[in-house]
Design a protein around this motif. Structure first.
Motif, PDB file in Angstrom:
ATOM      1  N   LYS A 144      42.706  39.105  38.064  1.00 13.11           N
ATOM      2  CA  LYS A 144      43.772  39.924  37.487  1.00 13.11           C
ATOM      3  C   LYS A 144      45.079  39.527  38.157  1.00 13.11           C
ATOM      4  CE  LYS A 144      40.823  43.711  36.187  1.00 13.11           C
ATOM      5  NZ  LYS A 144      40.862  43.871  34.804  1.00 13.11           N
ATOM      6  N   LYS A 151      53.000  44.478  34.323  1.00  9.05           N
ATOM      7  CA  LYS A 151      51.869  44.302  33.415  1.00  9.05           C
ATOM      8  C   LYS A 151      50.782  43.465  34.114  1.00  9.05           C
ATOM      9  CE  LYS A 151      50.528  42.614  28.892  1.00  9.05           C
ATOM     10  NZ  LYS A 151      50.891  41.813  27.735  1.00  9.05           N
ATOM     11  N   GLU A 153      47.402  41.124  33.719  1.00 10.06           N
ATOM     12  CA  GLU A 153      46.654  40.277  32.783  1.00 10.06           C
ATOM     13  C   GLU A 153      45.452  39.669  33.492  1.00 10.06           C
ATOM     14  OE1 GLU A 153      48.886  37.176  30.930  1.00 10.06           O
ATOM     15  OE2 GLU A 153      50.096  38.563  29.742  1.00 10.06           O
ATOM     16  N   THR A 154      44.424  39.374  32.718  1.00  6.48           N
ATOM     17  CA  THR A 154      43.259  38.672  33.238  1.00  6.48           C
ATOM     18  C   THR A 154      43.412  37.198  32.894  1.00  6.48           C
ATOM     19  OG1 THR A 154      41.886  40.627  32.970  1.00  6.48           O
ATOM     20  CG2 THR A 154      40.752  38.524  33.152  1.00  6.48           C
ATOM     21  N   LYS A 155      43.297  36.348  33.919  1.00  5.29           N
ATOM     22  CA  LYS A 155      43.464  34.896  33.731  1.00  5.29           C
ATOM     23  C   LYS A 155      42.280  34.173  34.366  1.00  5.29           C
ATOM     24  CE  LYS A 155      48.363  34.858  33.261  1.00  5.29           C
ATOM     25  NZ  LYS A 155      49.188  33.910  32.626  1.00  5.29           N
TER      26      LYS A 155
END
Length: 187
Positions: A144, A151, A153-155
């Protein structure tokens, strides 16, 4: 069969419910070879493990064309930052019985970074990875990331986050050998 080990770095393979602990090559100067056999007490099967390491050597001919080859690390091996090493992990079922659900774990040595998508495994095997020190394994590790503005995000996890590789083999027939390769780069 021989197991190659390098002082100071550990490797282990988990076979069914029996642990096998050895040494894994990485960054050091002393190599030793000796025999290692892991035995599954439940079925009295024998799995013999071997870990070999090769260093990628890039050469340039007179016309400027580059070629690469792999040289086994032997004796007083020296690796430097940027060097790429290829590990070959082999498991031989020396028994007269098939072994089901063979699991081989390999830690990424300290001072090394896994080369993404470098694993080459047999068709019947599955490779999964850990980014948490070997506590959990998944096919495609993610992290994450908090972006500017808050914000999340999952990468995909970066190569440096990988800590372990796990090879899952559903069935290893009697008197057969399975091998897998993967690469790391010296930091």
């Amino acid at each position: 069969m021989k197991r190659v080990s390098l002082a100071g770095l550990g490797a282990f393979a988990l076979i069914a419910t029996v642990s096998f602990i050895g040494q894994i090559p990485g960054i050091a100067n002393g190599w030793h070879s000796d025999t290692a056999v892991a035995q599954n007490i439940k079925t009295q099967g024998q799995i013999q493990l071997r870990l070999e390491v090769e260093k990628q050597v890039v050469a340039q001919d007179r016309q400027g064309k580059q070629s690469q080859k792999w040289e086994p690390l032997k004796g007083q091996a020296v690796v430097r930052p940027g060097d790429v090493l290829r590990y070959t992990l082999s498991g031989e079922n020396k028994s007269d019985r098939s072994v089901k659900n063979l699991i081989l774990n390999q830690p990424i040595p300290k001072g090394m970074v896994y080369v993404l998508k470098s694993a080459n495994v047999p068709n019947n095997a599955k490779i999964i990875y850990s980014i948490d020190g070997g506590r959990s394994f998944v096919e495609n590790p993610t992290v994450k990331v908090t972006l500017p503005g808050g914000k999340v995000e999952t990468k995909p996890a970066p190569a440096i986050a990988y800590t372990h590789i796990r090879l899952q083999i559903p069935l290893l027939a009697a008197k057969t050998t399975v091998s897998a390769t993967y690469q790391t780069q010296v930091r």
